[in-house]
Design a protein around this motif. Structure first.
Motif, PDB file in Angstrom:
ATOM      1  N   VAL A 212      65.505 -13.962  27.472  1.00  0.00           N
ATOM      2  CA  VAL A 212      65.515 -13.356  28.808  1.00  0.00           C
ATOM      3  C   VAL A 212      64.102 -13.437  29.348  1.00  0.00           C
ATOM      4  O   VAL A 212      63.160 -12.958  28.708  1.00  0.00           O
ATOM      5  CB  VAL A 212      65.968 -11.875  28.748  1.00  0.00           C
ATOM      6  N   LEU A 213      63.935 -14.078  30.509  1.00  0.00           N
ATOM      7  CA  LEU A 213      62.615 -14.147  31.144  1.00  0.00           C
ATOM      8  C   LEU A 213      62.490 -13.019  32.162  1.00  0.00           C
ATOM      9  O   LEU A 213      63.446 -12.713  32.866  1.00  0.00           O
ATOM     10  CB  LEU A 213      62.414 -15.474  31.885  1.00  0.00           C
ATOM     11  N   GLU A 214      61.309 -12.426  32.179  1.00  0.00           N
ATOM     12  CA  GLU A 214      60.991 -11.436  33.217  1.00  0.00           C
ATOM     13  C   GLU A 214      59.614 -11.786  33.741  1.00  0.00           C
ATOM     14  O   GLU A 214      58.660 -11.861  32.962  1.00  0.00           O
ATOM     15  CB  GLU A 214      60.954 -10.017  32.621  1.00  0.00           C
ATOM     16  N   VAL A 215      59.538 -11.999  35.049  1.00  0.00           N
ATOM     17  CA  VAL A 215      58.294 -12.405  35.709  1.00  0.00           C
ATOM     18  C   VAL A 215      57.380 -13.279  34.832  1.00  0.00           C
ATOM     19  O   VAL A 215      56.220 -12.953  34.595  1.00  0.00           O
ATOM     20  CB  VAL A 215      57.508 -11.214  36.314  1.00  0.00           C
ATOM     21  N   GLY A 216      57.940 -14.392  34.406  1.00  0.00           N
ATOM     22  CA  GLY A 216      57.133 -15.407  33.741  1.00  0.00           C
ATOM     23  C   GLY A 216      56.797 -15.157  32.292  1.00  0.00           C
ATOM     24  O   GLY A 216      55.971 -15.870  31.703  1.00  0.00           O
ATOM     25  N   THR A 217      57.428 -14.155  31.673  1.00  0.00           N
ATOM     26  CA  THR A 217      57.221 -13.950  30.239  1.00  0.00           C
ATOM     27  C   THR A 217      58.593 -13.825  29.557  1.00  0.00           C
ATOM     28  O   THR A 217      59.593 -13.527  30.208  1.00  0.00           O
ATOM     29  CB  THR A 217      56.424 -12.649  29.929  1.00  0.00           C
ATOM     30  N   VAL A 218      58.597 -14.043  28.225  1.00  0.00           N
ATOM     31  CA  VAL A 218      59.839 -13.841  27.470  1.00  0.00           C
ATOM     32  C   VAL A 218      59.931 -12.358  27.126  1.00  0.00           C
ATOM     33  O   VAL A 218      59.117 -11.850  26.365  1.00  0.00           O
ATOM     34  CB  VAL A 218      59.867 -14.695  26.183  1.00  0.00           C
TER      35      VAL A 218
END
Ligand code: ATP
Length: 270
Positions: A212-218
């Motif tokens: 799951v990506l959130e604002v460019g991080t895993v």
């Protein structure tokens, strides 16, 4: 098969789209990449396929390896040559060409007529409708059929790794379910798949592993079964679908039960 390490990507000077992504695409599975709008899913696929520069993006840090080969500095044609083929978002088929001409365009790099014929046969087996409509203009196909053509065209080059960007976008639930079955079938025939999706219900049914990506991080990573059961994924990604697609939710629950033995959820940064 594919490892991404500390990948950092920018668009222009001001937009930092990926902030240090780490992920692995195993030989033996479908990897789902989930996340809300703007999380960086398409950017990740563009970077793997070498097409980032066409979108004015730059890799500012990190590495991508395919087997023992570093690929983050290669051009798109070399990456296709290695067997990594993408199907971009939005069913970008050649609308004025026939279905068969579209498939032939996907096989331009094939080494022999024999291989082209074998690839076409495989595509026709997966998507009988593309054989039935071979001489029809691709622009006249339904949305679902156009998505099948886009995937079929990518398969014509015999990829080892297929990158799918939101294949369910704008399609009716039944068609989405069919696309999901086809992705499993493609994988069963020996092609690894990275599946970017906003439709988490479908993606987690189809995938073995997920991030799951959130604002460019895993933000989360683990087995698809483990993630399906995580409260965070249920709340953020599966809850919304329960109201709009109860049948799909039921199927997701059945798939989770089946997979109960295969857990392995881990929490990453964020
Ligand atoms: P969506 O599901 O809406 O397609 P996404 O998870 O695929 O979203 P990306 O399209 O990868 O997200 O976008 C990641 C970030 O990069 C967002 O902030 C987006 O606005 C920005 N971005 C994407 N493409 C470009 C571009 N060509 N130029 C500038 N910024 C961009």
């Amino acid at each position: 098969m594919l490892t991404v390490r500390n990948l950092q990507v920018r668009y222009g000077r001001s937009v930092a789209a990926l902030h240090g992504i780490d992920l692995d695409v195993p030989d033996d599975g479908v990897l789902a990449v989930l996340g809300s709008n703007g999380a960086g899913k398409s950017t990740l696929l563009r970077t793997i396929s070498g097409t980032l520069r066409m979108h004015r993006g730059t890799v500012v840090g990190g590495e991508i390896h395919y087997g023992d080969r570093r690929i983050d500095k290669l051009d798109p044609a070399s990456i296709v040559g290695l067997g990594i083929v993408g199907v971009p978002e939005g069913r970008q088929i050649f609308a004025r060409m026939t279905v068969d001409e579209n498939l032939r365009a996907g096989a331009m790099g094939a080494r022999s007529a024999q291989r082209r014929a074998a690839a076409r046969e495989r595509v026709h087996e997966l998507f009988p409708v593309l054989a039935e409509r071979a001489r029809q203009r691709a622009g006249l196909l339904s949305g679902g059929e156009q998505q099948m053509l886009a995937i079929g065209r990518a398969l014509m080059s015999g990829p080892r790794l297929l990158l799918l960007d939101e294949p369910s976008l704008g399609l009716a639930p039944k068609v989405v379910a069919r696309i999901g079955e086809i992705i499993r079938e493609i994988h069963a025939q020996g092609t690894a798949v990275v599946l970017v999706e906003q439709n988490a219900v479908m993606a987690l049914q189809v995938a073995d592993h997920a991030v799951v990506l959130e604002v460019g991080t895993v933000a989360l990573s683990g087995s698809a079964a483990g993630l399906s059961e995580s409260e965070e994924v249920q709340r953020l990604y599966l809850g919304g679908h329960a109201e709009s697609d109860a049948a799909a939710q039921e199927e997701a629950a059945a798939a989770r039960t089946q997979r109960a033995g295969r857990r392995g959820l881990s929490r990453w940064a964020g």
